[in-house]
Design a protein around this motif. Structure first.
Motif, PDB file in Angstrom:
ATOM      1  N   UNK A  44     -14.727  42.690  36.287  1.00 44.92           N
ATOM      2  CA  UNK A  44     -14.041  42.389  34.318  1.00 44.92           C
ATOM      3  C   UNK A  44     -14.907  42.244  33.721  1.00 44.92           C
ATOM      4  N   UNK A  45     -16.014  41.292  33.926  1.00 37.46           N
ATOM      5  CA  UNK A  45     -17.272  40.652  33.317  1.00 37.46           C
ATOM      6  C   UNK A  45     -18.277  42.305  33.493  1.00 37.46           C
ATOM      7  N   UNK A  46     -18.157  42.842  34.890  1.00 36.92           N
ATOM      8  CA  UNK A  46     -18.584  44.360  34.326  1.00 36.92           C
ATOM      9  C   UNK A  46     -17.764  45.815  33.097  1.00 36.92           C
ATOM     10  N   UNK A  47     -17.097  45.479  33.668  1.00 34.87           N
ATOM     11  CA  UNK A  47     -16.482  46.251  32.633  1.00 34.87           C
ATOM     12  C   UNK A  47     -16.579  45.857  30.899  1.00 34.87           C
ATOM     13  N   UNK A  48     -16.626  44.600  30.625  1.00 40.74           N
ATOM     14  CA  UNK A  48     -16.959  43.889  29.381  1.00 40.74           C
ATOM     15  C   UNK A  48     -17.945  44.519  28.629  1.00 40.74           C
ATOM     16  N   UNK A  49     -19.002  43.709  29.703  1.00 43.55           N
ATOM     17  CA  UNK A  49     -20.190  44.785  29.413  1.00 43.55           C
ATOM     18  C   UNK A  49     -20.362  46.152  28.956  1.00 43.55           C
ATOM     19  N   UNK A  50     -19.745  46.997  29.615  1.00 43.74           N
ATOM     20  CA  UNK A  50     -19.165  48.559  29.197  1.00 43.74           C
ATOM     21  C   UNK A  50     -18.977  48.694  27.949  1.00 43.74           C
ATOM     22  N   UNK A  51     -17.487  47.943  28.078  1.00 41.56           N
ATOM     23  CA  UNK A  51     -16.779  48.657  26.440  1.00 41.56           C
ATOM     24  C   UNK A  51     -17.799  47.915  25.587  1.00 41.56           C
ATOM     25  N   UNK A  52     -18.846  46.458  25.606  1.00 37.73           N
ATOM     26  CA  UNK A  52     -19.574  46.315  24.589  1.00 37.73           C
ATOM     27  C   UNK A  52     -20.381  47.038  23.306  1.00 37.73           C
ATOM     28  N   UNK A  53     -20.646  47.557  25.063  1.00 42.91           N
ATOM     29  CA  UNK A  53     -22.222  48.668  24.293  1.00 42.91           C
ATOM     30  C   UNK A  53     -21.129  49.717  23.778  1.00 42.91           C
ATOM     31  N   UNK A  54     -19.735  50.289  24.258  1.00 45.48           N
ATOM     32  CA  UNK A  54     -19.220  51.487  23.836  1.00 45.48           C
ATOM     33  C   UNK A  54     -19.053  50.995  22.376  1.00 45.48           C
ATOM     34  N   UNK A  55     -18.446  50.004  22.063  1.00 43.24           N
ATOM     35  CA  UNK A  55     -18.047  49.108  20.704  1.00 43.24           C
ATOM     36  C   UNK A  55     -19.246  48.514  19.925  1.00 43.24           C
ATOM     37  N   UNK A  56     -20.472  48.766  20.398  1.00 41.29           N
ATOM     38  CA  UNK A  56     -21.443  48.535  20.127  1.00 41.29           C
ATOM     39  C   UNK A  56     -22.309  50.201  18.473  1.00 41.29           C
ATOM     40  N   UNK A  57     -22.099  51.558  19.548  1.00 43.56           N
ATOM     41  CA  UNK A  57     -22.109  52.975  19.573  1.00 43.56           C
ATOM     42  C   UNK A  57     -21.216  53.076  18.779  1.00 43.56           C
ATOM     43  N   UNK A  58     -20.301  52.917  18.312  1.00 46.45           N
ATOM     44  CA  UNK A  58     -18.808  53.050  17.536  1.00 46.45           C
ATOM     45  C   UNK A  58     -19.248  52.254  16.256  1.00 46.45           C
ATOM     46  N   UNK A  59     -20.469  51.618  15.894  1.00 42.61           N
ATOM     47  CA  UNK A  59     -20.476  50.620  14.655  1.00 42.61           C
ATOM     48  C   UNK A  59     -21.780  51.355  14.345  1.00 42.61           C
ATOM     49  N   UNK A  60     -22.836  51.921  15.542  1.00 42.04           N
ATOM     50  CA  UNK A  60     -23.709  52.593  15.247  1.00 42.04           C
ATOM     51  C   UNK A  60     -24.266  53.029  13.991  1.00 42.04           C
ATOM     52  N   UNK A  61     -25.210  52.655  13.188  1.00 43.80           N
ATOM     53  CA  UNK A  61     -25.446  53.218  11.985  1.00 43.80           C
ATOM     54  C   UNK A  61     -24.875  52.368  10.187  1.00 43.80           C
ATOM     55  N   UNK A  62     -23.522  51.576  10.603  1.00 41.33           N
ATOM     56  CA  UNK A  62     -22.890  51.184  10.315  1.00 41.33           C
ATOM     57  C   UNK A  62     -22.169  49.643  10.240  1.00 41.33           C
ATOM     58  N   UNK A  63     -23.346  49.223  10.634  1.00 43.00           N
ATOM     59  CA  UNK A  63     -23.146  47.777  10.829  1.00 43.00           C
ATOM     60  C   UNK A  63     -23.043  47.457   9.118  1.00 43.00           C
ATOM     61  N   UNK A  64     -22.223  45.600   9.102  1.00 46.73           N
ATOM     62  CA  UNK A  64     -22.463  45.122   8.140  1.00 46.73           C
ATOM     63  C   UNK A  64     -22.285  43.262   8.619  1.00 46.73           C
ATOM     64  N   UNK A  65     -23.183  42.298   8.084  1.00 46.90           N
ATOM     65  CA  UNK A  65     -23.618  41.595   8.638  1.00 46.90           C
ATOM     66  C   UNK A  65     -22.840  40.922   9.366  1.00 46.90           C
TER      67      UNK A  65
END
Length: 187
Positions: A53-74
């Motif tokens: 589950x931790x491995x899955x969550x790490x992967x999801x976190x990477x994908x969420x970061x990519x989804x927001x890439x370049x459009x980040x807010x503080x």
């Protein structure tokens, strides 16, 4: 056999003949979060289950970061940074400590999804809105209603106008679909 090791076909199957819709990262992340947060979820009874589950969550976190890439807010950037720190930490070897670490990571990922939804970068609804590329993109929920200018912004980024036309996030225009006026019948 652990529930986490079931093949995807056993967990979710698509009816034959139906084209599969691409799943959003938020929907996949919520399914993984449910393994930890739902009260009816099976107990993660081994270190291997927790690691999975931790491995899955790490992967999801990477994908969420990519989804927001370049459009980040503080706020989003801070939530992502905090979650990445928790994800990068070593998983404790003791079962209870590992469960505690998993719970902390889960909370951090929920915070990231909440901040992304508040920033309008992902859909935050429990039943996810259709993406702007879907045929039924106008079925998404209204995020901002602007009656003074005659339009509303939907959760998926589509601007829908009161005359039934809409503007997609890609810049494409969907023409209004007003009913045609009735012709006068002459007797």
């Amino acid at each position: 056999m652990s529930l986490l090791r079931l093949p995807r076909s056993a967990v979710r199957s698509q009816p034959s003949g139906r084209k599969a819709q691409p799943r959003s990262i938020v929907a996949a992340t919520r399914e993984t979060l449910a393994l930890v947060l739902d009260e009816n979820a099976p107990l993660l009874d081994s270190d291997r289950d927790i690691d999975d589950v931790i491995f899955r969550l790490r992967g999801h976190l990477m994908e969420l970061g990519h989804a927001a890439l370049g459009r980040l807010r503080p706020e989003v950037d801070a939530a992502l940074a905090a979650a990445r720190r928790v994800a990068a930490a070593d998983v404790p070897t003791q079962y209870l400590d590992a469960r505690k670490h998993l719970r902390t990571l889960t909370t951090a990922v929920v915070t990231v999804i909440t901040e992304l939804a508040a920033a309008g970068l992902v859909c935050g609804h429990s039943v996810e809105c259709p993406p702007a590329t879907a045929q039924d993109c106008e079925a998404a929920k209204i995020r901002v209603h602007r009656p003074e200018i005659g339009c509303s912004e939907l959760c998926n980024g589509v601007l829908i106008f009161e005359d039934t036309g809409c503007l997609l996030p890609t810049g494409d225009i969907v023409e209004p679909r007003r009913p045609l006026p009735r012709e006068a019948v002459t007797a």
